[in-house]
Enzyme design. Structure first.
Site, PDB file in Angstrom:
ATOM      1  N   ASP A  25       0.837  -1.202   0.000  1.00 57.80           N
ATOM      2  CA  ASP A  25       0.000   0.000   0.000  1.00 57.80           C
ATOM      3  C   ASP A  25       0.875   1.256   0.000  1.00 57.80           C
ATOM      4  OD1 ASP A  25       0.875  -0.207   2.598  1.00 57.80           O
ATOM      5  OD2 ASP A  25      -1.093   0.007   3.525  1.00 57.80           O
ATOM      6  N   SER A  26       2.205   1.072   0.032  1.00 64.02           N
ATOM      7  CA  SER A  26       3.128   2.183  -0.229  1.00 64.02           C
ATOM      8  C   SER A  26       2.890   2.722  -1.636  1.00 64.02           C
ATOM      9  CB  SER A  26       4.582   1.728  -0.056  1.00 64.02           C
ATOM     10  OG  SER A  26       4.827   0.537  -0.783  1.00 64.02           O
ATOM     11  N   ASP A  64      -0.976  -6.043  -0.271  1.00 62.72           N
ATOM     12  CA  ASP A  64      -1.394  -5.402   0.975  1.00 62.72           C
ATOM     13  C   ASP A  64      -2.894  -5.191   0.997  1.00 62.72           C
ATOM     14  OD1 ASP A  64       0.432  -4.887   2.997  1.00 62.72           O
ATOM     15  OD2 ASP A  64       1.318  -3.181   1.923  1.00 62.72           O
ATOM     16  N   LYS A  93      -1.350  -9.361   2.800  1.00 63.85           N
ATOM     17  CA  LYS A  93      -0.649  -8.909   4.012  1.00 63.85           C
ATOM     18  C   LYS A  93      -1.536  -7.904   4.723  1.00 63.85           C
ATOM     19  CE  LYS A  93       3.138  -6.046   3.839  1.00 63.85           C
ATOM     20  NZ  LYS A  93       2.692  -4.848   4.587  1.00 63.85           N
ATOM     21  N   GLU A 162       8.718  -4.126  10.858  1.00 64.34           N
ATOM     22  CA  GLU A 162       9.157  -2.813  10.347  1.00 64.34           C
ATOM     23  C   GLU A 162       9.504  -1.865  11.486  1.00 64.34           C
ATOM     24  OE1 GLU A 162       6.549  -0.990   7.476  1.00 64.34           O
ATOM     25  OE2 GLU A 162       7.691   0.884   7.474  1.00 64.34           O
TER      26      GLU A 162
END
Ligand code: KIV
Length: 252
Positions: A25-26, A64, A93, A162
């Protein structure tokens, strides 16, 4: 693992031999220009999963689940995950720990493989008050391990870790049987993931501490496009060799 959002990037990354392509989703930040990952929808994610899947990569495709696609009910979470799978992902994810156990259970029950994501979870940026390294106290680190154990017991097949101190990355990796994939979590996780735009030098602004930039494609793009614009203005592009021959009957 590396992120990919379109066919050419997926094809080149796959040719490079990565094991997993993450349609992250970045996407919201590095492709669509938003300031956070909260502004991407399931439809936009599915659109880019389709583009990545069009590369028919050898690598596994994980997508994502965007913010709010798994927060408002288990049934809608399963339906949304199904949309990503039908678009070409092989697993999904999602971010969070024990608070997401019902959703993870329902997805696994629906035969959808799930990757977890703990530590600095960007979808929690408002709740966290910014992008801050997580797990910095003994209690916070313990909570992360507890969350990871819950995710593992619910059946996630791997865990992204992360933005945590190196020792927490090590601790999580040693505590779990499933593989950990780190980003800003030190060298001891089982795998690593980077956002491809960071690695290639295409990201706006200063990269995060954990990024290693392997190329400067941003500069290469600006240089190539400015040479093209110069050649057009100078009328040196296109040349005769770059033009279609005139048919005989159109010549005088
Ligand atoms: O969306 C993404 O790119 C991610 C990685 C940072 C792990 O979730």
């Amino acid at each position: 693992m590396i992120t990919a959002y379109d066919e050419p990037t997926a094809r080149y990354a796959d040719e490079a031999g990565v094991d997993i392509l993450l349609v992250g989703d970045s996407l919201a930040n590095v492709v669509l220009g938003h300031g956070d990952t909260l502004h991407v929808t399931i439809a936009e994610m599915a659109h880019h999963v389709r583009a990545v899947a069009a590369a028919s990569p050898r690598a596994h495709i994980v997508a994502d689940m965007p913010w709010l696609s798994y927060h408002v009910g288990v049934a809608s979470a399963v339906a949304n995950a199904g949309e990503l799978i039908r678009a070409g992902a092989q697993s999904v994810k999602l971010e969070g720990g024990a608070n997401r156990r019902e959703v993870v259970r329902a997805l696994v029950d629906a035969e959808i493989p799930v990757m977890g994501h703990l530590g600095l979870t960007p979808q929690s940026v408002l709740a966290l008050g910014g992008y801050k390294v997580q797990g910095k106290t003994r209690d916070a680190a313990k909570l992360l391990v507890e969350d990871a154990m819950v995710l593992q017991s619910e059946g996630v097949y791997a865990l992204v870790v992360e933005g945590v101190p190196r020792v927490v990355g090590t601790q999580l990796t040693e505590s779990l049987d499933i593989p950990t994939i780190g980003i800003g979590a030190g060298p001891d996780t089982d795998g690593q993931v980077l956002v491809i735009h960071d690695l290639l030098g295409l990201t706006k602004g200063r990269p995060a501490k954990f990024v290693r930039q392997y190329a400067d494609l941003g500069t290469a793009i600006t240089d190539a496009v400015s040479r093209y614009a110069r050649d057009v203005r100078d009328a040196t592009f296109p040349s005769v060799a770059e033009s279609y021959d005139d048919p005989a009957e159109l010549r005088d």
